[in-house]
Design a protein around this motif. Structure first.
Motif, PDB file in Angstrom:
ATOM      1  N   TRP A  38       2.819   8.136 -12.533  1.00  0.00           N
ATOM      2  CA  TRP A  38       2.423   7.470 -14.552  1.00  0.00           C
ATOM      3  C   TRP A  38       2.065   5.741 -14.437  1.00  0.00           C
ATOM      4  O   TRP A  38       1.260   5.870 -15.054  1.00  0.00           O
ATOM      5  N   LEU A  39       2.905   5.381 -12.864  1.00  0.00           N
ATOM      6  CA  LEU A  39       2.244   3.765 -12.956  1.00  0.00           C
ATOM      7  C   LEU A  39       0.971   4.174 -12.191  1.00  0.00           C
ATOM      8  O   LEU A  39       0.961   4.361 -11.794  1.00  0.00           O
ATOM      9  N   PRO A  40       0.229   1.896 -12.281  1.00  0.00           N
ATOM     10  CA  PRO A  40      -0.948   2.105 -11.629  1.00  0.00           C
ATOM     11  C   PRO A  40       0.212   2.025  -9.971  1.00  0.00           C
ATOM     12  O   PRO A  40       1.025   1.526  -9.937  1.00  0.00           O
ATOM     13  N   GLU A  41      -0.926   2.076  -9.425  1.00  0.00           N
ATOM     14  CA  GLU A  41      -0.894   2.305  -7.812  1.00  0.00           C
ATOM     15  C   GLU A  41      -0.288   0.774  -7.858  1.00  0.00           C
ATOM     16  O   GLU A  41       1.270   1.008  -6.553  1.00  0.00           O
ATOM     17  N   ALA A  42      -0.050  -0.228  -7.655  1.00  0.00           N
ATOM     18  CA  ALA A  42       0.312  -1.689  -7.393  1.00  0.00           C
ATOM     19  C   ALA A  42       1.595  -1.517  -8.424  1.00  0.00           C
ATOM     20  O   ALA A  42       2.714  -2.203  -7.455  1.00  0.00           O
ATOM     21  N   LEU A  43       1.936  -0.659  -9.004  1.00  0.00           N
ATOM     22  CA  LEU A  43       3.139  -1.065 -10.143  1.00  0.00           C
ATOM     23  C   LEU A  43       4.579   0.025  -8.969  1.00  0.00           C
ATOM     24  O   LEU A  43       5.038  -0.691  -9.212  1.00  0.00           O
ATOM     25  N   ARG A  44       3.592   1.225  -8.774  1.00  0.00           N
ATOM     26  CA  ARG A  44       4.179   2.267  -8.743  1.00  0.00           C
ATOM     27  C   ARG A  44       4.916   1.783  -7.322  1.00  0.00           C
ATOM     28  O   ARG A  44       6.000   1.604  -6.388  1.00  0.00           O
ATOM     29  N   SER A  45       3.958   0.454  -6.256  1.00  0.00           N
ATOM     30  CA  SER A  45       4.235  -0.325  -4.361  1.00  0.00           C
ATOM     31  C   SER A  45       5.632  -0.666  -5.443  1.00  0.00           C
ATOM     32  O   SER A  45       6.854  -0.632  -4.465  1.00  0.00           O
ATOM     33  N   LEU A  46       5.108  -1.744  -6.624  1.00  0.00           N
ATOM     34  CA  LEU A  46       6.480  -2.848  -6.662  1.00  0.00           C
ATOM     35  C   LEU A  46       7.545  -1.760  -6.414  1.00  0.00           C
ATOM     36  O   LEU A  46       8.683  -2.180  -6.592  1.00  0.00           O
ATOM     37  N   VAL A  47       7.647  -0.772  -7.060  1.00  0.00           N
ATOM     38  CA  VAL A  47       9.071  -0.068  -8.137  1.00  0.00           C
ATOM     39  C   VAL A  47       9.995   0.483  -6.736  1.00  0.00           C
ATOM     40  O   VAL A  47      10.697   0.193  -6.699  1.00  0.00           O
ATOM     41  N   LYS A  48       9.122   0.870  -6.328  1.00  0.00           N
ATOM     42  CA  LYS A  48       9.779   1.512  -4.403  1.00  0.00           C
ATOM     43  C   LYS A  48      10.346   0.067  -3.612  1.00  0.00           C
ATOM     44  O   LYS A  48      11.370   0.573  -3.204  1.00  0.00           O
ATOM     45  N   TYR A  49       9.396  -0.980  -3.761  1.00  0.00           N
ATOM     46  CA  TYR A  49       9.703  -2.138  -2.591  1.00  0.00           C
ATOM     47  C   TYR A  49      11.384  -1.819  -3.582  1.00  0.00           C
ATOM     48  O   TYR A  49      12.463  -2.830  -2.643  1.00  0.00           O
ATOM     49  N   HIS A  50      11.166  -2.265  -5.029  1.00  0.00           N
ATOM     50  CA  HIS A  50      12.545  -2.293  -5.659  1.00  0.00           C
ATOM     51  C   HIS A  50      13.670  -2.277  -5.413  1.00  0.00           C
ATOM     52  O   HIS A  50      15.277  -1.960  -5.123  1.00  0.00           O
ATOM     53  N   GLN A  51      13.544  -0.447  -4.829  1.00  0.00           N
ATOM     54  CA  GLN A  51      14.224   0.530  -4.864  1.00  0.00           C
ATOM     55  C   GLN A  51      14.979   0.458  -3.527  1.00  0.00           C
ATOM     56  O   GLN A  51      16.446   0.439  -2.658  1.00  0.00           O
ATOM     57  N   ASP A  52      13.863  -0.425  -2.553  1.00  0.00           N
ATOM     58  CA  ASP A  52      15.007  -0.007  -1.102  1.00  0.00           C
ATOM     59  C   ASP A  52      15.401  -1.918  -1.100  1.00  0.00           C
ATOM     60  O   ASP A  52      16.514  -1.607  -0.163  1.00  0.00           O
TER      61      ASP A  52
ATOM     62  N   GLN B   2       0.751  -0.984  -0.050  1.00  0.00           N
ATOM     63  CA  GLN B   2       0.400   0.266   0.038  1.00  0.00           C
ATOM     64  C   GLN B   2       0.847   1.499   0.106  1.00  0.00           C
ATOM     65  O   GLN B   2       0.104   2.424   0.149  1.00  0.00           O
ATOM     66  N   TRP B   3       2.425   1.156  -0.559  1.00  0.00           N
ATOM     67  CA  TRP B   3       3.269   1.997  -0.483  1.00  0.00           C
ATOM     68  C   TRP B   3       2.596   3.409  -1.053  1.00  0.00           C
ATOM     69  O   TRP B   3       2.807   5.092  -0.807  1.00  0.00           O
ATOM     70  N   ALA B   4       2.024   3.056  -2.451  1.00  0.00           N
ATOM     71  CA  ALA B   4       1.797   4.428  -3.679  1.00  0.00           C
ATOM     72  C   ALA B   4       0.039   4.809  -2.516  1.00  0.00           C
ATOM     73  O   ALA B   4       0.026   5.545  -3.410  1.00  0.00           O
ATOM     74  N   VAL B   5      -0.630   3.948  -2.081  1.00  0.00           N
ATOM     75  CA  VAL B   5      -1.648   4.507  -1.276  1.00  0.00           C
ATOM     76  C   VAL B   5      -1.426   5.728  -0.689  1.00  0.00           C
ATOM     77  O   VAL B   5      -1.693   6.636  -0.102  1.00  0.00           O
ATOM     78  N   GLU B   6      -0.046   5.168   0.297  1.00  0.00           N
ATOM     79  CA  GLU B   6       0.549   5.973   1.932  1.00  0.00           C
ATOM     80  C   GLU B   6       0.509   6.909   0.781  1.00  0.00           C
ATOM     81  O   GLU B   6       1.287   8.292   1.893  1.00  0.00           O
ATOM     82  N   HIS B   7       1.122   7.356  -0.329  1.00  0.00           N
ATOM     83  CA  HIS B   7       2.309   8.099  -0.449  1.00  0.00           C
ATOM     84  C   HIS B   7       1.886   8.878  -1.782  1.00  0.00           C
ATOM     85  O   HIS B   7       2.855   8.810  -3.122  1.00  0.00           O
ATOM     86  N   PRO B   8       1.205   9.612  -1.864  1.00  0.00           N
ATOM     87  CA  PRO B   8       0.387   9.648  -3.240  1.00  0.00           C
ATOM     88  C   PRO B   8       1.035  10.400  -4.103  1.00  0.00           C
ATOM     89  O   PRO B   8       1.454  11.729  -2.986  1.00  0.00           O
ATOM     90  N   GLY B   9       1.582  10.769  -5.072  1.00  0.00           N
ATOM     91  CA  GLY B   9       2.257  11.957  -5.668  1.00  0.00           C
ATOM     92  C   GLY B   9       3.737  11.859  -5.687  1.00  0.00           C
ATOM     93  O   GLY B   9       4.662  12.490  -6.717  1.00  0.00           O
ATOM     94  N   GLU B  10       3.805  10.573  -5.102  1.00  0.00           N
ATOM     95  CA  GLU B  10       5.730   9.822  -5.389  1.00  0.00           C
ATOM     96  C   GLU B  10       6.202   9.001  -6.366  1.00  0.00           C
ATOM     97  O   GLU B  10       4.791   8.052  -6.602  1.00  0.00           O
ATOM     98  N   GLY B  11       7.010   8.734  -6.255  1.00  0.00           N
ATOM     99  CA  GLY B  11       7.845   7.734  -6.790  1.00  0.00           C
ATOM    100  C   GLY B  11       6.970   8.214  -9.175  1.00  0.00           C
ATOM    101  O   GLY B  11       7.376   8.792  -8.694  1.00  0.00           O
ATOM    102  N   VAL B  12       6.504   6.790  -8.811  1.00  0.00           N
ATOM    103  CA  VAL B  12       6.666   6.605 -10.490  1.00  0.00           C
ATOM    104  C   VAL B  12       5.279   7.080 -10.888  1.00  0.00           C
ATOM    105  O   VAL B  12       4.582   5.695 -11.125  1.00  0.00           O
TER     106      VAL B  12
END
Length: 287
Positions: free
Chosen positions: A90-104, A78-88
């Protein structure tokens, strides 16, 4: 895709083995008399192979995350839901959360530098200079368990030392054939070592362990088998050498089997007298 889904270092194998197949295609085109074998291999073979291999691999890797996608409470889901406007964004929320997970994950694993007693430099991996101790206990009562004043029970990442030491010598010979003789089989045997061993030299400042070298074992055995074949083939050209060479190869094989039996207790947590455990500690770095 499944390999990368298990451990990211498999990406290097994808790259190295992909380049190896392009080299094979170029060699085949050259052997068939093609006028521009390298260009043909790059344009007509490498490009579609890249799309199929990387495309299918990426899809399989993404599919390996299916349980994570389907579990709202999964770590970081739920990272993308909890951090709107952050990360990539243009990606859907689930993929945006996955990208952040990979970065971490990438940041953690490339910067980990905690002290550890069994950390080891990759230069010593092939020689098994510092295997990782996974488990060690001195169970009691000793007399009842092993018939001695002190018992040992261990599980260590130590490989069969004769396989690794003979294999390391074979790697040197195979490397010579690859560089000096341009031997294609030698290059293939070394490809896994290039992919699974050399990249770790770029991360010697972080905490790494000998057990990472387990992926090298098939390639080490390939080098050992090829060197043995070359040795026997060379001896066959000198009939007077062949019997002695066969005896040496056979003795080495028997020694490898004997070593496996000798070190079996260290791989299976068998309870043995402490003295017998000490007798298996051939090098100071094994303790």
């Amino acid at each position: 895709g499944l390999a990368v889904g298990t451990k990211w270092s498999a990406l290097v194998f994808v790259a190295v083995l992909g380049l190896l197949t392009v080299g094979w295609d170029a060699a085949a085109r050259h052997g068939a008399g093609a006028r521009r074998p390298v260009v043909g291999a790059l344009v007509r073979d490498a490009a579609p192979a890249f799309v199929s291999t990387v495309g299918v691999g990426a899809a399989v890797y993404l599919a390996s995350w299916t349980p994570w996608f389907r579990t709202p409470g999964a770590y970081g889901r739920q990272w993308a839901v909890e951090h709107p406007g952050e990360g990539v964004t243009w990606l859907p929320e689930a993929l945006r959360s996955l990208v952040k997970y990979h970065q971490d994950m990438w940041g953690f694993h490339t910067s980990l530098a905690a002290e550890h007693a069994y950390a080891s430099h990759p230069a010593g991996w092939l020689l098994q200079l510092r295997p990782t101790s996974f488990f060690y206990e001195a169970p009691e009562p000793a007399q009842a368990l092993c018939g001695a004043e002190r018992c040992s029970q261990a599980v260590t990442s130590l490989g069969n030392p004769l396989v690794w030491w003979l294999g390391s010598a074979a790697v040197v010979a195979v490397l010579w054939w690859a560089l000096r003789r341009r031997d294609g089989v030698a290059v293939a045997c070394l490809s896994g070592l290039v992919a699974g061993w050399l990249p770790w030299f770029a991360y010697t400042e972080r905490t790494i362990f000998t057990f990472y070298a387990v992926v090298l074992l098939p390639w080490l055995v390939l080098c050992l088998a090829y060197a043995t074949q070359r040795l026997l083939a060379g001896a066959a050209r000198r009939p007077e050498w062949l019997p002695a060479t066969r005896v040496v190869v056979g003795a080495a094989l028997l020694a490898v089997v004997a070593a496996a039996l000798w070190f079996w207790p260290l791989w299976t947590a068998q309870v043995v007298p402490f003295r017998l455990w000490q007798m298996r500690m051939w090098l100071p770095g094994w303790v």
